[in-house]
Design a protein around this motif. Sequence first.
Motif, PDB file in Angstrom:
ATOM      1  N   TYR A  36       0.834  -1.209   0.000  1.00 42.62           N
ATOM      2  CA  TYR A  36       0.000   0.000   0.000  1.00 42.62           C
ATOM      3  C   TYR A  36       0.865   1.253   0.000  1.00 42.62           C
ATOM      4  CZ  TYR A  36      -2.767   3.869   1.755  1.00 42.62           C
ATOM      5  OH  TYR A  36      -3.333   5.111   1.931  1.00 42.62           O
ATOM      6  N   HIS A  37       2.002   1.186   0.704  1.00 41.76           N
ATOM      7  CA  HIS A  37       2.875   2.375   0.791  1.00 41.76           C
ATOM      8  C   HIS A  37       3.856   2.460  -0.370  1.00 41.76           C
ATOM      9  CE1 HIS A  37       1.321   2.303   4.968  1.00 41.76           C
ATOM     10  NE2 HIS A  37       1.375   3.613   4.802  1.00 41.76           N
ATOM     11  N   GLU A  39       4.923   2.617  -4.611  1.00 42.44           N
ATOM     12  CA  GLU A  39       4.559   3.324  -5.840  1.00 42.44           C
ATOM     13  C   GLU A  39       3.483   2.550  -6.594  1.00 42.44           C
ATOM     14  OE1 GLU A  39       4.933   6.168  -6.824  1.00 42.44           O
ATOM     15  OE2 GLU A  39       4.296   5.973  -8.912  1.00 42.44           O
ATOM     16  N   LYS A  42       0.182   3.593  -4.829  1.00 39.08           N
ATOM     17  CA  LYS A  42      -0.114   5.026  -4.756  1.00 39.08           C
ATOM     18  C   LYS A  42       0.127   5.725  -6.090  1.00 39.08           C
ATOM     19  CE  LYS A  42       0.042   5.493   0.106  1.00 39.08           C
ATOM     20  NZ  LYS A  42      -0.123   6.485   1.160  1.00 39.08           N
ATOM     21  N   HIS A 120      -8.045   8.428  -4.111  1.00 38.03           N
ATOM     22  CA  HIS A 120      -6.834   7.732  -3.660  1.00 38.03           C
ATOM     23  C   HIS A 120      -7.182   6.457  -2.892  1.00 38.03           C
ATOM     24  CE1 HIS A 120      -4.276  11.159  -4.682  1.00 38.03           C
ATOM     25  NE2 HIS A 120      -5.250  11.934  -4.218  1.00 38.03           N
TER      26      HIS A 120
END
Length: 456
Positions: A36-37, A39, A42, A120
Amino acid sequence: MAYQTVNPANNKLIKEYKPHTDADVEAALKTADALYHSEWAKGAIEQRLPVLHKLADLIDSRSEELAKIASQEMGKLIEQSRGEVKLCAQIARYYADNAKQFLAPVKYKSELGDAWVEHHPIGVVMAVEPWNFPFYQLMRVLAPNLAAGNPVVAKHASIVPHCAEAFAHLVREAGAPDGAWTNLFISSDQVAKIIADPRVQGAALTGSEKAGSVVAAQAAKHIKKSTLELGGNDVFIVLDDADLKKAVKIGVNARLNNAGQVCTAAKRFIVHEKVADQFLTAFTEAFREVKIGDPLDEKTTLGPLSSKDALETLTKQVNEAVKNGAKVHFGGKPVEREGNFFEPTILTHISRENPAYFEEFFGPVAQFYVVKSDDEAVSLANDSNYGLGGAVFSQDIDRAKKMASRIETGMVYINWLTDTAAELPFGGVKRSGYGRELSDLGIKEFVNQKLVVVRR
Ligand SMILES: NC(=O)C1=CN([C@@H]2O[C@H](COP(=O)(O)OP(=O)(O)OC[C@H]3O[C@@H](n4cnc5c(N)ncnc54)[C@H](OP(=O)(O)O)[C@@H]3O)[C@@H](O)[C@H]2O)C=CC1
Ligand SMILES: CCCCCC(=O)O
């Protein structure tokens, strides 16, 4: 509950699956959260969508193998399993083709300045899914969340572990990174711990009110969003000007599809008194012609219920309904043979005092009611704790549309059964749950709809 593959057509144990430990769960959450954190989650949506195209192609290329796994594990007719597998590929392709547009920034006119809403991902989502559409239920969560960038940890029903494992392997083979979709053979307690974990930001459940209430409460306690697709007691309304032949054919299908184990199955048949006898006679004849048998046999038209428990629950419900005054117009009991088979059944004379009046029968049991007017049909339809889907049959479309707008459910089909498609929102109201899956609505359930304003 143990994760086991038991063939419902003969109750033979095929395979036991080893449950995942707390350490496995922690490793899964760590990997999902790291993804999730990254590239990948996101960053630009374009890097994620090819996985869905590849997944759709893989599913198409393996459709017969996947259909057989489902039919052998939960008893769905092989032709219906093929249909479910095909629908999964369609859902994957639908989001591959449309997610970018669905999640594009949306401009707002404002005195405050240039304003827009961006979309997002919010983080790891916990999915808890049922056995009745063992691949479709997973795809309904995977496709929109993978497109949006939310990793998913999934707990499937304990009677369909082979389906759960096969689906997870397909997602990895399609090129999804570790953590995008993790299948966990876990207990209810472990689900609770996952929902409580700060790395998890949402919970999606499809299943019973009981499970939905527990999981939604756990999510709410930790201020996390949930979506619930629960039970239903959907009506199948046949008005006096309906095409009766069509209504009977579709009605039988709407009740007996998947041996009646469909949340949006037609469960309460509400027929105008002018056509009630004709409808009931033809409907009963069609039930009489049903061919009960092994779901892998192409000639079978009614397979088993998914488990011994399901058969016991349904048998108890029918017996209770009769004890409280319902009449068995046709069928009414388990079939004397190995496996979890129940006769196609029609119950009439169900009074409002009969517990059956408010109950969902998750099996091939039709409740039959006669009404004198459109108003009486609507009030009977709405006299329910559920509000999922519903169908109205009339050759006067304006009359049917007026009735559809008055029925308190999330979906109403006119001259067709309550169905599903990637491009149409799916969900209900009242005790059928909340939130929507599929379509442009489904992909926004677990995204941050973030406002940005540039002051002029
Ligand atoms: N709206 C919809 O699309 C659907 C609704 N349903 C409804 O669900 C019911 C029957 O389906 P069924 O699968 O038996 O439903 P259940 O609610 O028993 O199971 C659904 C899922 O929830 C899990 N579960 C059950 N209790 C808990 C809990 N306390 N905490 C976490 N997870 C839990 C089950 O795990 P386990 O298998 O290990 O018990 C399963 O994975 C019917 O009412 C039917 O209408 C079913 C399918 C689709
Ligand atoms: C074909 C309609 C799908 C119904 C979804 C369900 O019962 O879970």
